[in-house]
Scaffold this motif. Structure first.
Motif, PDB file in Angstrom:
ATOM      1  N   ALA A  12       1.013  -1.061   0.098  1.00 44.91           N
ATOM      2  CA  ALA A  12      -0.032  -0.033  -0.028  1.00 44.91           C
ATOM      3  C   ALA A  12       0.898   1.240   0.100  1.00 44.91           C
ATOM      4  CB  ALA A  12      -0.867  -0.010   1.136  1.00 44.91           C
ATOM      5  N   ASP A  13       1.769   1.100   0.920  1.00 46.48           N
ATOM      6  CA  ASP A  13       2.759   2.370   0.937  1.00 46.48           C
ATOM      7  C   ASP A  13       3.550   2.664  -0.285  1.00 46.48           C
ATOM      8  OD1 ASP A  13       2.127   2.967   3.521  1.00 46.48           O
ATOM      9  OD2 ASP A  13       3.797   1.881   4.392  1.00 46.48           O
ATOM     10  N   ALA A  14       3.878   1.501  -1.097  1.00 46.37           N
ATOM     11  CA  ALA A  14       4.591   1.533  -2.354  1.00 46.37           C
ATOM     12  C   ALA A  14       3.748   2.113  -3.452  1.00 46.37           C
ATOM     13  CB  ALA A  14       5.176   0.509  -2.817  1.00 46.37           C
ATOM     14  N   LEU A  15       2.161   1.803  -3.275  1.00 50.45           N
ATOM     15  CA  LEU A  15       1.522   2.263  -4.373  1.00 50.45           C
ATOM     16  C   LEU A  15       0.826   3.480  -4.173  1.00 50.45           C
ATOM     17  CD1 LEU A  15       0.351  -1.218  -5.504  1.00 50.45           C
ATOM     18  CD2 LEU A  15       2.099   0.295  -6.533  1.00 50.45           C
ATOM     19  N   ASN A  16       0.989   3.944  -2.957  1.00 49.08           N
ATOM     20  CA  ASN A  16      -0.022   5.132  -2.554  1.00 49.08           C
ATOM     21  C   ASN A  16      -1.493   4.710  -2.501  1.00 49.08           C
ATOM     22  OD1 ASN A  16       2.137   6.840  -2.338  1.00 49.08           O
ATOM     23  ND2 ASN A  16       1.816   7.773  -4.274  1.00 49.08           N
ATOM     24  N   ALA A  17      -1.563   3.772  -1.926  1.00 47.90           N
ATOM     25  CA  ALA A  17      -2.942   2.973  -1.938  1.00 47.90           C
ATOM     26  C   ALA A  17      -3.183   2.879  -0.333  1.00 47.90           C
ATOM     27  CB  ALA A  17      -3.165   1.794  -2.509  1.00 47.90           C
ATOM     28  N   VAL A  18      -4.451   2.595  -0.202  1.00 44.91           N
ATOM     29  CA  VAL A  18      -4.866   2.216   1.272  1.00 44.91           C
ATOM     30  C   VAL A  18      -4.888   0.877   1.552  1.00 44.91           C
ATOM     31  CG1 VAL A  18      -7.011   2.427   2.890  1.00 44.91           C
ATOM     32  CG2 VAL A  18      -6.948   4.033   0.848  1.00 44.91           C
ATOM     33  N   ARG A  19      -4.214   0.480   2.604  1.00 41.31           N
ATOM     34  CA  ARG A  19      -3.984  -0.813   3.077  1.00 41.31           C
ATOM     35  C   ARG A  19      -5.197  -1.472   3.251  1.00 41.31           C
ATOM     36  NH1 ARG A  19      -1.361  -2.871   9.027  1.00 41.31           N
ATOM     37  NH2 ARG A  19      -1.451  -5.205   8.292  1.00 41.31           N
ATOM     38  N   GLY A  20      -5.145  -2.750   2.455  1.00 41.72           N
ATOM     39  CA  GLY A  20      -6.340  -3.556   2.428  1.00 41.72           C
ATOM     40  C   GLY A  20      -6.867  -3.389   0.960  1.00 41.72           C
ATOM     41  N   SER A  21      -6.564  -2.497   0.308  1.00 41.54           N
ATOM     42  CA  SER A  21      -7.250  -2.421  -1.146  1.00 41.54           C
ATOM     43  C   SER A  21      -6.919  -3.821  -2.025  1.00 41.54           C
ATOM     44  CB  SER A  21      -6.264  -1.088  -1.836  1.00 41.54           C
ATOM     45  OG  SER A  21      -6.512  -0.093  -1.179  1.00 41.54           O
ATOM     46  N   PRO A  22      -7.967  -3.905  -2.732  1.00 38.20           N
ATOM     47  CA  PRO A  22      -7.931  -5.193  -3.819  1.00 38.20           C
ATOM     48  C   PRO A  22      -6.687  -5.302  -4.533  1.00 38.20           C
ATOM     49  CG  PRO A  22      -9.791  -3.694  -4.380  1.00 38.20           C
ATOM     50  CD  PRO A  22      -8.963  -3.218  -3.145  1.00 38.20           C
ATOM     51  N   ALA A  23      -5.948  -6.583  -4.795  1.00 38.48           N
ATOM     52  CA  ALA A  23      -4.720  -6.523  -5.701  1.00 38.48           C
ATOM     53  C   ALA A  23      -4.819  -7.781  -6.363  1.00 38.48           C
ATOM     54  CB  ALA A  23      -3.765  -6.307  -4.806  1.00 38.48           C
ATOM     55  N   GLN A  24      -4.407  -7.795  -7.712  1.00 44.36           N
ATOM     56  CA  GLN A  24      -4.132  -9.099  -8.271  1.00 44.36           C
ATOM     57  C   GLN A  24      -2.560  -9.284  -8.048  1.00 44.36           C
ATOM     58  OE1 GLN A  24      -6.065 -11.021 -10.860  1.00 44.36           O
ATOM     59  NE2 GLN A  24      -4.339 -12.161 -10.160  1.00 44.36           N
ATOM     60  N   ARG A  25      -2.378 -10.765  -7.495  1.00 46.99           N
ATOM     61  CA  ARG A  25      -1.209 -11.256  -7.126  1.00 46.99           C
ATOM     62  C   ARG A  25      -0.659 -12.228  -8.439  1.00 46.99           C
ATOM     63  NH1 ARG A  25       0.699 -15.922  -5.058  1.00 46.99           N
ATOM     64  NH2 ARG A  25      -1.532 -16.438  -4.563  1.00 46.99           N
ATOM     65  N   ILE A  26       0.483 -12.059  -8.657  1.00 50.99           N
ATOM     66  CA  ILE A  26       1.210 -12.946  -9.953  1.00 50.99           C
ATOM     67  C   ILE A  26       2.502 -13.159  -9.212  1.00 50.99           C
ATOM     68  CG2 ILE A  26       2.231 -13.413 -12.076  1.00 50.99           C
ATOM     69  CD1 ILE A  26       0.040 -11.108 -12.922  1.00 50.99           C
ATOM     70  N   SER A  27       2.804 -14.474  -8.777  1.00 56.23           N
ATOM     71  CA  SER A  27       3.915 -15.006  -8.191  1.00 56.23           C
ATOM     72  C   SER A  27       4.602 -15.776  -9.298  1.00 56.23           C
ATOM     73  CB  SER A  27       3.372 -16.018  -6.971  1.00 56.23           C
ATOM     74  OG  SER A  27       3.179 -15.201  -6.069  1.00 56.23           O
ATOM     75  N   ARG A  28       5.927 -15.899  -9.454  1.00 57.48           N
ATOM     76  CA  ARG A  28       6.678 -16.354 -10.520  1.00 57.48           C
ATOM     77  C   ARG A  28       7.922 -17.090  -9.933  1.00 57.48           C
ATOM     78  NH1 ARG A  28       6.703 -12.282 -14.973  1.00 57.48           N
ATOM     79  NH2 ARG A  28       7.696 -10.984 -13.383  1.00 57.48           N
ATOM     80  N   ILE A  29       8.266 -17.978 -10.566  1.00 55.93           N
ATOM     81  CA  ILE A  29       9.667 -18.800 -10.125  1.00 55.93           C
ATOM     82  C   ILE A  29      10.278 -18.813 -11.750  1.00 55.93           C
ATOM     83  CG2 ILE A  29      10.755 -20.789  -9.492  1.00 55.93           C
ATOM     84  CD1 ILE A  29       8.383 -21.443  -7.842  1.00 55.93           C
ATOM     85  N   ASN A  30      11.572 -18.390 -11.698  1.00 55.69           N
ATOM     86  CA  ASN A  30      12.064 -18.512 -12.920  1.00 55.69           C
ATOM     87  C   ASN A  30      13.222 -19.532 -13.012  1.00 55.69           C
ATOM     88  OD1 ASN A  30      11.238 -16.309 -14.404  1.00 55.69           O
ATOM     89  ND2 ASN A  30      12.181 -14.825 -13.086  1.00 55.69           N
ATOM     90  N   HIS A  31      13.503 -20.402 -13.940  1.00 60.37           N
ATOM     91  CA  HIS A  31      14.291 -21.298 -14.094  1.00 60.37           C
ATOM     92  C   HIS A  31      15.559 -21.175 -15.133  1.00 60.37           C
ATOM     93  CE1 HIS A  31      11.684 -24.109 -11.443  1.00 60.37           C
ATOM     94  NE2 HIS A  31      10.960 -23.371 -12.077  1.00 60.37           N
ATOM     95  N   ASP A  32      16.584 -21.369 -15.084  1.00 56.78           N
ATOM     96  CA  ASP A  32      17.773 -21.056 -16.016  1.00 56.78           C
ATOM     97  C   ASP A  32      17.555 -22.025 -17.074  1.00 56.78           C
ATOM     98  OD1 ASP A  32      19.183 -23.009 -15.249  1.00 56.78           O
ATOM     99  OD2 ASP A  32      20.684 -22.170 -14.426  1.00 56.78           O
ATOM    100  N   GLN A  33      18.497 -21.823 -18.210  1.00 57.32           N
ATOM    101  CA  GLN A  33      18.675 -22.838 -19.307  1.00 57.32           C
ATOM    102  C   GLN A  33      18.902 -24.298 -19.044  1.00 57.32           C
ATOM    103  OE1 GLN A  33      20.512 -20.112 -18.359  1.00 57.32           O
ATOM    104  NE2 GLN A  33      22.517 -20.292 -19.417  1.00 57.32           N
ATOM    105  N   ASN A  34      19.345 -24.404 -17.699  1.00 58.24           N
ATOM    106  CA  ASN A  34      19.427 -25.999 -17.302  1.00 58.24           C
ATOM    107  C   ASN A  34      18.497 -26.319 -16.202  1.00 58.24           C
ATOM    108  OD1 ASN A  34      22.027 -25.746 -18.598  1.00 58.24           O
ATOM    109  ND2 ASN A  34      22.910 -24.454 -17.092  1.00 58.24           N
ATOM    110  N   GLY A  35      17.419 -25.635 -16.200  1.00 56.70           N
ATOM    111  CA  GLY A  35      16.104 -26.070 -15.283  1.00 56.70           C
ATOM    112  C   GLY A  35      16.501 -25.603 -13.993  1.00 56.70           C
ATOM    113  N   ARG A  36      17.337 -24.949 -13.344  1.00 54.34           N
ATOM    114  CA  ARG A  36      17.550 -24.619 -11.966  1.00 54.34           C
ATOM    115  C   ARG A  36      16.942 -23.268 -11.449  1.00 54.34           C
ATOM    116  NH1 ARG A  36      23.522 -22.247 -10.681  1.00 54.34           N
ATOM    117  NH2 ARG A  36      22.841 -21.210 -12.724  1.00 54.34           N
ATOM    118  N   ALA A  37      16.146 -23.455 -10.347  1.00 59.71           N
ATOM    119  CA  ALA A  37      15.455 -22.224 -10.051  1.00 59.71           C
ATOM    120  C   ALA A  37      16.429 -21.273  -9.623  1.00 59.71           C
ATOM    121  CB  ALA A  37      14.701 -22.576  -8.976  1.00 59.71           C
ATOM    122  N   ILE A  38      16.445 -20.102 -10.251  1.00 60.63           N
ATOM    123  CA  ILE A  38      17.298 -18.945  -9.868  1.00 60.63           C
ATOM    124  C   ILE A  38      16.657 -18.001  -9.069  1.00 60.63           C
ATOM    125  CG2 ILE A  38      18.830 -19.717 -11.890  1.00 60.63           C
ATOM    126  CD1 ILE A  38      17.367 -17.471 -13.479  1.00 60.63           C
TER     127      ILE A  38
END
Length: 241
Positions: free
Chosen positions: A186-212
């Motif tokens: 909320a502080d980062a977005l100048n929003a009110v705490r508790g405002s609705p948000a869309q969450r996108i969590s991501r894990i990136n793997h390198d060219q060898n399949g390792r989570a980086i």
């Protein structure tokens, strides 16, 4: 809820949309204009916010939501490239960059011990000068030594990985969900705490399949429209039910 007030507010939204700042009149002005109470007005505005028509900035008031950004998950475009491809302006603010102990969820995603050292990078990202995204990145120090010394407000992490460390992202795992903004978000977005948000969590793997690395993106829910373009494999038609 006074649905008639929601309808009566729509011309006000149209008026604000034509203005440069897209700002609605103050709540006091709207209360006088429509002869209503603050509670009833807030209920109507909150309902319009839930529909993605308006948004609130802390200590600044209410604004008409601009057009949504199209976010194609499979395109895997860096933020600035994605935004500029849609003729919008992009900017990134670095909030913090430090070495921390891995929380349990980060450790699980990266396949490391809980409390092992990781780099955490927190950034706010703007579209057309509106803060729409708060993101927390967690990186493996063994993969990216001294990466915190780079200008992380200007540099794309994906480009840094390729140019400085010879690492490219070969596979991405996503998890999508809805949530409300924490104090940090909320502080980062100048929003009110508790405002609705869309969450996108991501894990990136390198060219060898390792989570980086992994990251958690918290978007203002009215800021993006998620899309997914897929082609059938092996020449088979996509089946629908």
């Amino acid at each position: 809820m006074d649905r008639s007030l929601q309808e009566r507010l729509k011309p006000v939204l149209a008026e604000a949309r034509s203005e440069k700042g897209r700002r609605l009149p103050s709540e006091r002005e709207l209360m006088t204009r429509f002869g209503t109470t603050r509670i009833t007005l807030r209920e109507a505005l909150n309902a319009l916010e839930a529909e993605g028509r308006v948004y609130r900035e802390n200590r600044r008031g209410w604004f008409v939501s601009p057009p949504r950004l199209r976010y194609d998950l499979l395109a895997c475009l860096p933020f600035h490239e994605m935004v500029r491809s849609q003729q919008r302006s992009a900017r990134t603010l670095l909030l913090s960059a430090e070495e921390v102990m891995a929380p349990a969820v980060v450790a699980r995603r990266l396949g490391i011990a809980e409390h092992a050292p990781v780099y955490r990078i927190c950034r706010a990202r703007l579209v057309d000068e509106r803060r729409v995204l708060y993101v927390e990145h967690h990186l493996l120090p063994s993969c990216f030594p001294q990466i915190l010394e780079f200008d992380l407000a200007r540099e794309s992490l994906t480009e840094l990985y390729r140019r400085e460390y010879g690492i490219r992202v070969g596979r991405v795992s996503y998890e999508l969900g809805t949530c409300v903004l924490s104090s940090a978000g909320a502080d980062a977005l100048n929003a009110v705490r508790g405002s609705p948000a869309q969450r996108i969590s991501r894990i990136n793997h390198d060219q060898n399949g390792r989570a980086i690395d992994c990251d958690d993106e918290y978007w203002r829910h009215d800021a993006i429209e998620l899309t997914l373009s897929a082609a059938p494999q092996g020449g088979e038609a996509i089946r629908t039910s």
